[in-house]
Design a protein around this motif. Structure first.
Motif, PDB file in Angstrom:
ATOM      1  N   ARG A   4       0.842  -1.200   0.000  1.00  0.00           N
ATOM      2  CA  ARG A   4       0.000   0.000   0.000  1.00  0.00           C
ATOM      3  C   ARG A   4       0.873   1.244   0.000  1.00  0.00           C
ATOM      4  O   ARG A   4       1.852   1.344   0.724  1.00  0.00           O
ATOM      5  N   ARG A  27      -4.558   0.955  -4.953  1.00  0.00           N
ATOM      6  CA  ARG A  27      -5.761   0.136  -5.091  1.00  0.00           C
ATOM      7  C   ARG A  27      -6.778   0.748  -6.047  1.00  0.00           C
ATOM      8  O   ARG A  27      -7.969   0.535  -5.917  1.00  0.00           O
ATOM      9  N   LYS A  28      -6.292   1.531  -6.965  1.00  0.00           N
ATOM     10  CA  LYS A  28      -7.114   2.109  -8.031  1.00  0.00           C
ATOM     11  C   LYS A  28      -6.338   1.896  -9.314  1.00  0.00           C
ATOM     12  O   LYS A  28      -5.275   2.487  -9.508  1.00  0.00           O
ATOM     13  N   GLU A  57      -5.082 -10.979  -1.839  1.00  0.00           N
ATOM     14  CA  GLU A  57      -6.267 -11.011  -0.990  1.00  0.00           C
ATOM     15  C   GLU A  57      -6.654  -9.640  -0.460  1.00  0.00           C
ATOM     16  O   GLU A  57      -7.815  -9.370  -0.222  1.00  0.00           O
ATOM     17  N   GLY A  58      -5.693  -8.782  -0.267  1.00  0.00           N
ATOM     18  CA  GLY A  58      -5.988  -7.427   0.189  1.00  0.00           C
ATOM     19  C   GLY A  58      -6.675  -7.389   1.544  1.00  0.00           C
ATOM     20  O   GLY A  58      -6.664  -8.344   2.299  1.00  0.00           O
ATOM     21  N   THR A  59      -7.284  -6.254   1.848  1.00  0.00           N
ATOM     22  CA  THR A  59      -7.943  -6.092   3.146  1.00  0.00           C
ATOM     23  C   THR A  59      -9.400  -5.686   3.009  1.00  0.00           C
ATOM     24  O   THR A  59     -10.053  -5.410   4.005  1.00  0.00           O
ATOM     25  N   ASP A  60      -9.909  -5.632   1.799  1.00  0.00           N
ATOM     26  CA  ASP A  60     -11.307  -5.218   1.618  1.00  0.00           C
ATOM     27  C   ASP A  60     -12.155  -6.393   1.117  1.00  0.00           C
ATOM     28  O   ASP A  60     -12.840  -6.315   0.128  1.00  0.00           O
ATOM     29  N   PHE A  61     -12.097  -7.508   1.851  1.00  0.00           N
ATOM     30  CA  PHE A  61     -12.800  -8.729   1.493  1.00  0.00           C
ATOM     31  C   PHE A  61     -14.310  -8.566   1.640  1.00  0.00           C
ATOM     32  O   PHE A  61     -14.794  -8.067   2.645  1.00  0.00           O
ATOM     33  N   THR A  62     -15.020  -8.988   0.610  1.00  0.00           N
ATOM     34  CA  THR A  62     -16.476  -9.096   0.688  1.00  0.00           C
ATOM     35  C   THR A  62     -16.868 -10.409   0.035  1.00  0.00           C
ATOM     36  O   THR A  62     -16.116 -10.968  -0.782  1.00  0.00           O
ATOM     37  N   LYS A  65     -16.888 -10.128  -3.769  1.00  0.00           N
ATOM     38  CA  LYS A  65     -15.556 -10.153  -4.372  1.00  0.00           C
ATOM     39  C   LYS A  65     -14.976 -11.562  -4.354  1.00  0.00           C
ATOM     40  O   LYS A  65     -14.267 -11.957  -5.285  1.00  0.00           O
ATOM     41  N   CYS A  66     -15.272 -12.314  -3.310  1.00  0.00           N
ATOM     42  CA  CYS A  66     -14.791 -13.691  -3.228  1.00  0.00           C
ATOM     43  C   CYS A  66     -15.409 -14.530  -4.353  1.00  0.00           C
ATOM     44  O   CYS A  66     -14.697 -15.297  -5.020  1.00  0.00           O
TER      45      CYS A  66
END
Length: 74
Positions: A4, A27-28, A57-62, A65-66
């Motif tokens: 990041r 992340r854009k 995997e990042g930190t904005d899991f939903t 998105k999975c």
């Protein structure tokens, strides 16, 4: 490795990340595409050893998105 962009500004650690050639990401994709291309193009020489570590995997899991990621990977 990618990291990041905000972490690249940490005292001492940010300097180390630059020295180790970490690729910073916002992340854009509109922002990251040119930076990724520039950094990865510097690794063109096949005689140079290269370790590329990605942590997608990042930190904005939903859940949505999975599901999308699983459909791409299958």
């Amino acid at each position: 490795m990618s990291l990041r962009a905000a972490l690249m500004k940490l005292p001492v650690f940010g300097w180390g990340f630059h020295i180790l050639e970490f690729i910073s990401v916002e992340r854009k994709w509109e922002v990251d595409e040119s930076n990724m291309h520039q950094m990865l193009s510097s690794f063109k020489d096949p005689r140079d050893p290269l370790w590329l570590a990605l942590f997608p995997e990042g930190t904005d899991f939903t859940e949505q998105k999975c599901i999308r990621s699983k459909s791409i990977c299958s």
